[in-house]
Design a protein around this motif. Structure first.
Motif, PDB file in Angstrom:
ATOM      1  N   THR A 181       0.816  -1.221   0.000  1.00 45.26           N
ATOM      2  CA  THR A 181       0.000   0.000   0.000  1.00 45.26           C
ATOM      3  C   THR A 181       0.846   1.266   0.000  1.00 45.26           C
ATOM      4  O   THR A 181       0.568   2.209  -0.738  1.00 45.26           O
ATOM      5  N   ASP A 182       1.892   1.299   0.855  1.00 51.07           N
ATOM      6  CA  ASP A 182       2.663   2.539   0.956  1.00 51.07           C
ATOM      7  C   ASP A 182       3.403   2.834  -0.346  1.00 51.07           C
ATOM      8  O   ASP A 182       3.491   3.992  -0.770  1.00 51.07           O
ATOM      9  N   ALA A 222      -4.941  -4.083   6.395  1.00 50.87           N
ATOM     10  CA  ALA A 222      -4.883  -3.252   7.604  1.00 50.87           C
ATOM     11  C   ALA A 222      -4.462  -1.843   7.204  1.00 50.87           C
ATOM     12  O   ALA A 222      -3.758  -1.650   6.220  1.00 50.87           O
ATOM     13  N   ILE A 223      -4.927  -0.876   7.953  1.00 51.38           N
ATOM     14  CA  ILE A 223      -4.415   0.489   7.806  1.00 51.38           C
ATOM     15  C   ILE A 223      -4.104   1.029   9.189  1.00 51.38           C
ATOM     16  O   ILE A 223      -4.592   0.515  10.187  1.00 51.38           O
ATOM     17  N   GLY A 224      -3.282   2.076   9.215  1.00 52.34           N
ATOM     18  CA  GLY A 224      -2.932   2.721  10.476  1.00 52.34           C
ATOM     19  C   GLY A 224      -2.552   4.158  10.201  1.00 52.34           C
ATOM     20  O   GLY A 224      -2.758   4.669   9.093  1.00 52.34           O
ATOM     21  N   PRO A 225      -1.963   4.828  11.185  1.00 58.92           N
ATOM     22  CA  PRO A 225      -1.622   6.245  11.016  1.00 58.92           C
ATOM     23  C   PRO A 225      -0.710   6.488   9.803  1.00 58.92           C
ATOM     24  O   PRO A 225      -0.868   7.486   9.098  1.00 58.92           O
ATOM     25  N   ASP A 226       0.240   5.575   9.545  1.00 58.82           N
ATOM     26  CA  ASP A 226       1.135   5.766   8.398  1.00 58.82           C
ATOM     27  C   ASP A 226       0.363   5.756   7.086  1.00 58.82           C
ATOM     28  O   ASP A 226       0.686   6.507   6.156  1.00 58.82           O
ATOM     29  N   THR A 227      -0.637   4.869   6.996  1.00 59.25           N
ATOM     30  CA  THR A 227      -1.436   4.816   5.770  1.00 59.25           C
ATOM     31  C   THR A 227      -2.126   6.153   5.530  1.00 59.25           C
ATOM     32  O   THR A 227      -2.167   6.659   4.399  1.00 59.25           O
ATOM     33  N   ARG A 229      -1.191   9.078   6.646  1.00 59.75           N
ATOM     34  CA  ARG A 229      -0.183  10.081   6.296  1.00 59.75           C
ATOM     35  C   ARG A 229       0.198   9.957   4.818  1.00 59.75           C
ATOM     36  O   ARG A 229       0.292  10.941   4.097  1.00 59.75           O
ATOM     37  N   ASN A 230       0.387   8.718   4.355  1.00 57.58           N
ATOM     38  CA  ASN A 230       0.778   8.515   2.961  1.00 57.58           C
ATOM     39  C   ASN A 230      -0.363   8.842   2.000  1.00 57.58           C
ATOM     40  O   ASN A 230      -0.127   9.335   0.896  1.00 57.58           O
ATOM     41  N   ALA A 231      -1.585   8.566   2.405  1.00 55.31           N
ATOM     42  CA  ALA A 231      -2.738   8.923   1.569  1.00 55.31           C
ATOM     43  C   ALA A 231      -2.853  10.446   1.459  1.00 55.31           C
ATOM     44  O   ALA A 231      -3.190  10.985   0.401  1.00 55.31           O
ATOM     45  N   ALA A 232      -2.565  11.140   2.561  1.00 51.09           N
ATOM     46  CA  ALA A 232      -2.605  12.605   2.531  1.00 51.09           C
ATOM     47  C   ALA A 232      -1.513  13.145   1.608  1.00 51.09           C
ATOM     48  O   ALA A 232      -1.753  14.050   0.807  1.00 51.09           O
ATOM     49  N   LEU A 249      -5.419  -0.292  12.793  1.00 53.17           N
ATOM     50  CA  LEU A 249      -4.369  -0.321  13.806  1.00 53.17           C
ATOM     51  C   LEU A 249      -4.320   1.024  14.510  1.00 53.17           C
ATOM     52  O   LEU A 249      -4.287   2.060  13.853  1.00 53.17           O
ATOM     53  N   ASP A 250      -4.279   1.013  15.815  1.00 50.91           N
ATOM     54  CA  ASP A 250      -4.166   2.249  16.584  1.00 50.91           C
ATOM     55  C   ASP A 250      -5.234   3.252  16.161  1.00 50.91           C
ATOM     56  O   ASP A 250      -4.956   4.292  15.566  1.00 50.91           O
ATOM     57  N   ARG A 251      -6.457   2.910  16.503  1.00 47.88           N
ATOM     58  CA  ARG A 251      -7.624   3.683  16.083  1.00 47.88           C
ATOM     59  C   ARG A 251      -7.513   5.172  16.436  1.00 47.88           C
ATOM     60  O   ARG A 251      -7.760   6.035  15.587  1.00 47.88           O
ATOM     61  N   ALA A 252      -7.110   5.446  17.681  1.00 48.25           N
ATOM     62  CA  ALA A 252      -7.072   6.848  18.125  1.00 48.25           C
ATOM     63  C   ALA A 252      -6.085   7.651  17.276  1.00 48.25           C
ATOM     64  O   ALA A 252      -6.410   8.728  16.769  1.00 48.25           O
ATOM     65  N   ALA A 253      -4.880   7.096  17.086  1.00 44.68           N
ATOM     66  CA  ALA A 253      -3.860   7.828  16.325  1.00 44.68           C
ATOM     67  C   ALA A 253      -4.275   7.960  14.859  1.00 44.68           C
ATOM     68  O   ALA A 253      -4.027   8.983  14.221  1.00 44.68           O
ATOM     69  N   THR A 254      -4.921   6.920  14.331  1.00 44.49           N
ATOM     70  CA  THR A 254      -5.327   6.954  12.923  1.00 44.49           C
ATOM     71  C   THR A 254      -6.409   8.012  12.709  1.00 44.49           C
ATOM     72  O   THR A 254      -6.357   8.795  11.753  1.00 44.49           O
ATOM     73  N   LEU A 255      -7.380   8.047  13.623  1.00 48.54           N
ATOM     74  CA  LEU A 255      -8.442   9.049  13.508  1.00 48.54           C
ATOM     75  C   LEU A 255      -7.885  10.456  13.687  1.00 48.54           C
ATOM     76  O   LEU A 255      -8.282  11.386  12.972  1.00 48.54           O
ATOM     77  N   ALA A 256      -6.949  10.607  14.607  1.00 49.40           N
ATOM     78  CA  ALA A 256      -6.361  11.935  14.827  1.00 49.40           C
ATOM     79  C   ALA A 256      -5.621  12.399  13.580  1.00 49.40           C
ATOM     80  O   ALA A 256      -5.751  13.546  13.134  1.00 49.40           O
TER      81      ALA A 256
END
Lengths: 270, 270
Positions: A181-182, A222-227, A229-232, A249-256
């Motif tokens: 994905t990245d 799976a996705i997480g905060p890095d995904t 960031r890379n999508a942005a 992964l890491d719901r709070a950080a991903t949503l933030a």
């Protein structure tokens, strides 16, 4: 009670899962070190798979969960023990097929040792968001892009290629393949700006889903905060996925991260 | 005698084709300048398609050939003439669909003016190599990679995504999408070295083919010396394609490039 082994690959998921289980046995494939936060972890090689399976059974393991990314390992002929050597034809056939076939064969072999292979979602259902928009607001154009991407990912699944695609303004900008994905998102960041027909139009959607035919016990996307960031960085409007078919992964950080970047996150009904 | 118009896009093909025809009318889509070696060329805009079609008919044009890459242009609402405006719903529907649908609609509209849309292969059959290996020697492993890539490209065609894929050791490393073949090969060059399971094994094959359902009069895949150079940079063993379904630009230079880089070129029977 049931003792669980985690066969840990790369990424954040093995550690998240280990946190949720009571004294799991942690193992990693030789050459693919897992990040388990310093917990003791037992490396194993495919060339010695049978002794490893015996060891799991001897440790009272009943359930096995494969989590995190692993590449196909190279096999070193001189390292095989005699019993694992008898599995070589099956392992080679599986490894030369697509991902699905390889994973199904691995599940079959573990099953022959009486080990129950379970998905990460079964051990940690809180990692699988229910249907709905988690943050942000997909526009009608985003919804159309997500629908087109979902059709593409479903079609790719039949070819056993990947679990993701990027669509903007109805156009397929990228398809996920082995590099992941990245790598796909970096490709979109490089090329998308000059490809969107209307620079003020829909920015595009990353869509992820399991392959239609895949065994969901291994290799759920799976996705997480890095995904995020890379999508942005790729200039996308948001990320959508098949509801129930993705680990967050890491719901709070991903949503933030998504909130800060203005991206939507959408568990879409298939 | 039949006078032909070339609607020239980017790349080397329009010029190669112009060399082979007797006094063709040369046109290019506004914003996508063609390399026609200094020949007079007439730009046109989609917003004024009807006057352009009238002009072609008035010039005695009977045949039209679309050659070279063109991206979807942006449309500027204030530039439409009244008659072209009546075509807008058809143009928009076509442009929001996949490539195939868009091209079929364009062919239909030209047909309504009595213009016969022909493929570059019909005007210059020497650009389409017959079946066989043109240079180098594909190994058995290369042949397997080509077969897997051909199956992938056929499957992608149903999704109207692209006309190419890269497979190495049975693994799909990349799929062609809107950014095109050279972007895909650069992606492979970046990622492939760490993904091939056996570093001494098959290096991989670029495979190109028309989409199964596409109208072959527009957008036949093409390769040339640059493609070979980029495939070599990506570390591939060679290039294969569906025999009869690909334009080989500058045959001598392409073969020389492949020979120097040690790549095979193979027009593969489907």
């Amino acid at each position: 009670m049931t003792r669980t082994a985690i066969i840990a690959g790369q990424g954040a998921l093995p550690r998240l899962l280990a946190d949720r289980l009571d004294a799991p046995l942690l193992a990693e494939l030789h050459g693919f070190p897992a990040d388990l936060g310093g917990r003791p972890v037992q490396p194993f090689r495919l060339e010695r798979l049978v002794p490893f399976l015996d060891h799991l059974v001897g440790q009272g393991i009943a359930r096995v969960c494969f989590v995190g990314a692993v590449r196909r390992p190279r096999l070193e002929p001189e390292l095989f023990d005699a019993r694992t050597a008898t599995l070589v034809p099956r392992l080679l056939t599986a490894m030369q097929s697509g991902d699905d076939a390889a994973l199904r064969e691995v599940i079959a072999i573990f099953g022959e040792w009486g080990l129950d292979v379970v998905g990460a979602d079964a051990l940690a259902p809180d990692l699988v968001p229910g249907a709905g928009v988690l943050t942000g607001t997909p526009s009608d154009a985003d919804a159309r892009d997500a629908a087109r991407a979902a059709a593409i990912v479903a079609g790719l699944g039949a070819l056993d290629i990947g679990q993701g695609a990027v669509v903007a303004q109805g156009l397929c900008l990228a398809v996920e393949t082995l590099p992941g994905t990245d790598a796909m998102l970096a490709f979109v960041a490089d090329h998308a700006p000059r490809l969107r027909p209307d620079p003020k139009g829909a920015k595009g959607v990353l869509y992820k889903a399991p392959k239609p035919g895949q065994d969901r016990r291994i290799d759920l996307p799976a996705i997480g905060p890095d995904t995020v960031r890379n999508a942005a960085r790729a200039g996308l409007a948001g990320i959508a996925w098949e509801a129930g078919g993705l680990l967050l992964l890491d719901r709070a950080a991903t949503l933030a991260e998504a909130g800060a970047a203005g991206l939507f996150l959408w568990a879409r009904e298939p």
